[in-house]
Design a protein around this motif. Sequence first.
Motif, short mmCIF file in Angstrom:
data_model
loop_
_atom_site.label_atom_id
_atom_site.label_comp_id
_atom_site.label_asym_id
_atom_site.label_seq_id
_atom_site.Cartn_x
_atom_site.Cartn_y
_atom_site.Cartn_z
N LEU A 1 0.83 -1.21 0.00
CA LEU A 1 0.00 0.00 0.00
C LEU A 1 0.87 1.25 0.00
N ALA A 2 1.90 1.26 0.83
CA ALA A 2 2.80 2.42 0.88
C ALA A 2 3.48 2.63 -0.47
N ASP A 3 3.91 1.56 -1.11
CA ASP A 3 4.54 1.67 -2.43
C ASP A 3 3.55 2.18 -3.48
N THR A 4 2.32 1.68 -3.45
CA THR A 4 1.30 2.05 -4.42
C THR A 4 0.89 3.51 -4.29
N THR A 5 0.83 4.01 -3.05
CA THR A 5 0.35 5.37 -2.83
C THR A 5 1.44 6.42 -2.92
N ALA A 6 2.68 6.01 -3.09
CA ALA A 6 3.78 6.98 -3.16
C ALA A 6 3.54 7.93 -4.34
N GLY A 7 3.44 9.21 -4.03
CA GLY A 7 3.26 10.21 -5.08
C GLY A 7 1.85 10.33 -5.62
N THR A 8 0.88 9.63 -5.04
CA THR A 8 -0.50 9.73 -5.51
C THR A 8 -1.39 10.19 -4.36
N GLY A 9 -2.61 10.48 -4.67
CA GLY A 9 -3.56 10.92 -3.65
C GLY A 9 -4.31 9.74 -3.05
N TRP A 10 -4.93 10.02 -1.93
CA TRP A 10 -5.75 9.04 -1.24
C TRP A 10 -7.21 9.43 -1.39
N SER A 11 -8.08 8.48 -1.58
CA SER A 11 -9.51 8.75 -1.56
C SER A 11 -9.96 8.69 -0.10
N PRO A 12 -11.09 9.31 0.24
CA PRO A 12 -11.59 9.21 1.62
C PRO A 12 -11.81 7.76 2.05
N ALA A 13 -12.35 6.94 1.15
CA ALA A 13 -12.61 5.54 1.50
C ALA A 13 -11.30 4.78 1.77
N ALA A 14 -10.27 5.04 0.97
CA ALA A 14 -8.98 4.35 1.17
C ALA A 14 -8.34 4.80 2.47
N ALA A 15 -8.40 6.10 2.76
CA ALA A 15 -7.84 6.60 4.02
C ALA A 15 -8.58 6.02 5.22
N ASP A 16 -9.92 5.95 5.12
CA ASP A 16 -10.71 5.37 6.19
C ASP A 16 -10.35 3.91 6.40
N ASP A 17 -10.22 3.14 5.32
CA ASP A 17 -9.85 1.73 5.44
C ASP A 17 -8.49 1.56 6.09
N ALA A 18 -7.53 2.40 5.72
CA ALA A 18 -6.19 2.31 6.31
C ALA A 18 -6.23 2.64 7.80
#
Length: 121
Positions: free
Chosen positions: A25-42
């Motif tokens: 997840l950390a590798d995938t999100t590097a340099g990209t934005g987070w959606s509210p749903a993804a942030a909530d899940d994390a």
Amino acid sequence: MGLVDRVWPGIEEQADKVAEAACDLADTTAGTGWSPAAADDALVAIDTLTAALARIDPDVREVLAAVTAATATARRRLGLPVDPEAGPEASTTATAPGVPGPRTGRRPRRRGLGPGFQGIR
């Protein structure tokens, strides 16, 4: 409870999978934005793992109370709902004195085998 040399079958493998998924997840999100749903899940995952680790020992629970407070603060700053009655997580990760706990919001989604699962006996 404390740490033990032998655990139920599968616990170490599950912990390894969680760590691997967090790295992915950390590798995938590097340099990209987070959606509210993804942030909530994390944040739900962090709270769930914190609750599980808090069962190790009262001293561990006290230290991890700061993590619970931090995820609640992160939820507020991200505009996500924060729930003061988070179910099993709330009772196992009591906040340390002087550390504000969650205040408002909805109950986080539970994943896995559900509340009250005690393992195979």
